[in-house]
Design an enzyme around this catalytic site. Structure first.
Site: not given
Ligand code: ADP
Length: 214
Positions: A47-48, A51-53, A120
């Site tokens: 999901l958005s 934490g993918k990026s 995706s």
């Molecule tokens: P996506 O790419 O899936 O849309 P992002 O990586 O942009 O998500 O954002 C995820 C957010 O969640 C970031 O602000 C990140 O710091 C926070 N976060 C908190 N805990 C985690 C974790 N365990 N893994 C990944 N992101 C985390």
């Protein structure tokens, strides 16, 4: 590793029959030997805000520090350029993923470990990309974060906008997310820090001999 060359696949393009494949003079086995690791796509899906990026970049940094040749293809970044002409209709979402699959395949052919961070949401699209690559060159990484936590994190304020009706067809709100059922790597982020999540991916690559050319 396989030495299946970058091969032609059926695409939505109307390819002329006069377009003939030119064989590369450096094989992927030769590239692999030089690089000291195997090429592969790490396909992050979730999901958005799951934490993918964040995790893909943490993995990328760890691999880079191990002298691996890497790259990250990020959903938002690709939509600034290559896929800037696409929007979020179902047709354009499919085309978005198809193009990214093709680019990822080129990176694999170049010998890289490429991490892709795209929601995706549809199983069929992810399987389409898997089918474009040789066996073992596609690793699905399910970034599994409950919707409520993604919404709480809301790093880009998109859930707020979607709830207010300002964004339509938002995955998890009014558009479906089809979770992987057999992802090679299943990362549950709710109880773990970013580093632990990234290490889970590195440990899979180590255990499955991706970080060696043998
Ligand atoms: P996506 O790419 O899936 O849309 P992002 O990586 O942009 O998500 O954002 C995820 C957010 O969640 C970031 O602000 C990140 O710091 C926070 N976060 C908190 N805990 C985690 C974790 N365990 N893994 C990944 N992101 C985390």
């Amino acid at each position: 590793m396989s030495d299946v060359p970058y091969r032609e696949v059926t695409t939505s393009c109307n390819k002329s029959s006069d377009v003939v494949w030119h064989q590369a003079s450096v094989s992927r086995i030769e590239r692999c030997k030089n690089n000291g690791h195997k090429p592969v796509v790490l396909w992050f899906t979730g999901l958005s805000g799951s934490g993918k990026s964040t995790i893909a970049n943490a993995v990328d940094k760890m691999l880079h520090d191990l002298n691996c040749h890497t790259y990250v293809l990020d959903g938002d970044n690709v939509r600034h350029g290559l896929n800037g002409d696409l929007n979020f209709t179902d047709t354009d979402r499919v085309e978005n993923i198809r193009r990214v699959g093709e680019v990822a395949k080129l990176f694999v052919d170049a010998g890289l470990i490429v991490s892709t961070a795209f929601i995706s949401p549809f199983i069929a699209d992810r399987e389409m990309v898997r089918g474009q690559l040789a066996e073992k060159e596609f690793i699905e990484v399910f970034i599994d974060t409950p919707l409520a936590i993604c919404e709480q994190r809301d790093p880009k304020g998109l859930y707020k906008k979607a709830r207010a009706g300002e964004i339509k067809h938002f995955t998890g709100i009014d558009s479906a997310y089809e979770a992987p059922t057999q992802a090679e790597i299943h990362v549950e982020t709710a109880e773990k820090c970013v580093e632990e999540c990234a290490l889970q991916v590195i440990s899979y690559l180590t255990q499955h001999s991706y970080l060696t050319s043998k």
